[in-house]
Design a protein around this motif. Structure first.
Motif, PDB file in Angstrom:
ATOM      1  N   ASP A   1       1.675  -0.514   0.641  1.00 58.22           N
ATOM      2  CA  ASP A   1       2.870  -0.978   1.189  1.00 58.22           C
ATOM      3  C   ASP A   1       2.973  -0.191   2.740  1.00 58.22           C
ATOM      4  O   ASP A   1       2.075   0.129   3.061  1.00 58.22           O
TER       5      ASP A   1
ATOM      6  N   ARG B   1      -1.137  -2.106  -5.789  1.00 55.01           N
ATOM      7  CA  ARG B   1      -1.997  -2.793  -6.507  1.00 55.01           C
ATOM      8  C   ARG B   1      -3.560  -2.755  -6.429  1.00 55.01           C
ATOM      9  O   ARG B   1      -3.757  -2.411  -5.162  1.00 55.01           O
TER      10      ARG B   1
ATOM     11  N   SER C   1       8.788  -6.198  -5.468  1.00 52.69           N
ATOM     12  CA  SER C   1       8.916  -5.269  -4.169  1.00 52.69           C
ATOM     13  C   SER C   1       9.738  -5.995  -3.188  1.00 52.69           C
ATOM     14  O   SER C   1      10.367  -7.032  -3.664  1.00 52.69           O
TER      15      SER C   1
ATOM     16  N   TYR D   1       2.815  -5.187   4.431  1.00 55.98           N
ATOM     17  CA  TYR D   1       2.002  -4.778   3.560  1.00 55.98           C
ATOM     18  C   TYR D   1       0.396  -4.743   4.157  1.00 55.98           C
ATOM     19  O   TYR D   1       0.221  -5.499   5.224  1.00 55.98           O
TER      20      TYR D   1
ATOM     21  N   LEU E   1       3.884  -9.543  -5.725  1.00 52.67           N
ATOM     22  CA  LEU E   1       4.787  -8.391  -5.193  1.00 52.67           C
ATOM     23  C   LEU E   1       6.178  -9.038  -5.613  1.00 52.67           C
ATOM     24  O   LEU E   1       7.104  -8.363  -4.860  1.00 52.67           O
TER      25      LEU E   1
END
Length: 351
Positions: A152, A159, A185, A190, A182
């Motif tokens: 992130d 991941r 999220s 990213y 994602l």
């Protein structure tokens, strides 16, 4: 109870290629779905403006001033999606390296002041990958297994996916498509880190529920409420300055064959008739004029920008006899690339 709203900030586009510097509908800017949810949390609304868009917030019903009803107590990122409505934009504007599935990520440098705050002041150059919240990412396989790490914006690993090794029967350079999920999220930046035997390779990506292949840019405005700038004029105006494309201008002048030509190629010149405050532009002959075949090429002595304002150029016979009072000017079909892959403008003139 009567609701009161106050101006929070605006995002305005300016264009160097239009005389009045306005965008004239070349862009469409809207809050992303994620941003709309944020705006609802903080009692904000968006309004379309002639130059872009603005945000307004609901004032507190317990005070009679610009105090927000729902203040932004910690820094939040409000994101806006930009698409192009005028295809001529790609010709006039200094935009480089944009392609499908890539965007320009534009961020405000600060927020704790009033007045104009420049988000962009030069050409659009650096792109990042643009993907939905679930996507496939291709990587070249090696002879040994590797890893794909998804980080992130703060560097936390979200991941880790194993990249299998290439088999002996598979060609060198074969890629594997890895699924990146994602969906739980939030929209944002990213990093895709490919861990290989030769070291780590990072690639920036912006993921959003608003993914679409025609997206030009995401404008990300970081903001936090403050006494010195919330609801205080001069209001915050985040400015995206779109500069004009500048190239070398070439004019290929061909003289039609006649029994007695009225002039030779070596007798021709290009003269600029400037309109103040327009600077004087000059052109030089490239190589040697060909009097036998009636051909001469001119090149601008500096890179010239594209503009809605027409430039008056004349083709003259030395010393000052006008051959062509108004030279043709560049258009989107005159843009080319030279041998070094540089963008140039080439215009063919027959006289």
């Amino acid at each position: 109870m009567r609701l009161r709203y106050e101006h929070l900030f605006s995002i305005d586009f300016t264009t160097a290629y239009y005389v009045d510097m306005l965008p004239h509908g070349d862009f469409v800017i809207v809050p992303t779905c994620y941003c709309v949810k944020q705006m609802s949390r903080f009692k904000m609304l968006s309004k379309k403006t002639i130059n872009g868009m603005s945000l307004i917030y609901e004032c507190s019903p317990f005070t009679n001033d610009a105090t927000p009803f729902r203040p932004v107590n910690v820094v939040e990122k409000f994101t806006f999606k930009v698409t192009v409505a005028n295809p001529e934009f790609w010709y006039y504007a200094d935009v480089n390296n944009w392609e499908r599935d890539k965007i320009f990520l534009l961020k405000n440098p600060f927020f704790n002041t009033t007045g104009d705050i420049n988000v962009l002041t030069g050409p659009l150059n650096a792109t990042v990958l643009f993907r939905p919240m679930q996507f496939k990412h291709e990587l070249v396989m090696e002879n040994v297994p590797g890893l794909l790490k998804v980080l992130d914006a703060t560097g936390n690993v979200l991941r880790t996916i194993i990249v299998r090794a290439r088999t002996v029967v598979e060609p060198v350079g074969k890629k594997e498509a890895l699924f990146v999920d994602l969906k739980n999220s939030t929209d944002g930046s990213y990093t895709l880190r490919h861990v290989t035997s030769g070291g780590d390779v990072d690639e920036a990506v912006y993921c959003s529920e608003d993914y679409s292949t025609d997206t030009l840019a995401i404008v990300e405005i970081s903001y936090q409420s403050g006494l010195a700038w919330t609801g205080i004029p001069p209001f915050q105006r985040y400015v995206v300055n779109i500069t004009s494309r500048a190239t070398d201008w070439f004019f290929d002048v061909h003289i039609r064959k006649k029994a007695i030509p009225p002039y030779l190629a070596s007798q021709l010149k290009i003269t600029h008739v400037p309109v103040p405050p327009e600077p004087l532009r000059t052109f030089a002959v490239v190589g040697v004029a060909d009097d036998v075949n009636g051909f001469v090429q001119f090149k601008s002595n500096v890179k010239l920008t594209y503009s809605q304002r027409p430039m008056q150029l004349q083709l003259q016979k030395v010393p000052a006899t006008t051959v062509l009072d108004t030279m043709p000017l560049p258009s989107s079909i005159t843009v080319q690339k030279d041998a070094l892959n540089n963008i140039i403008t080439k215009i063919v003139v027959n006289v």
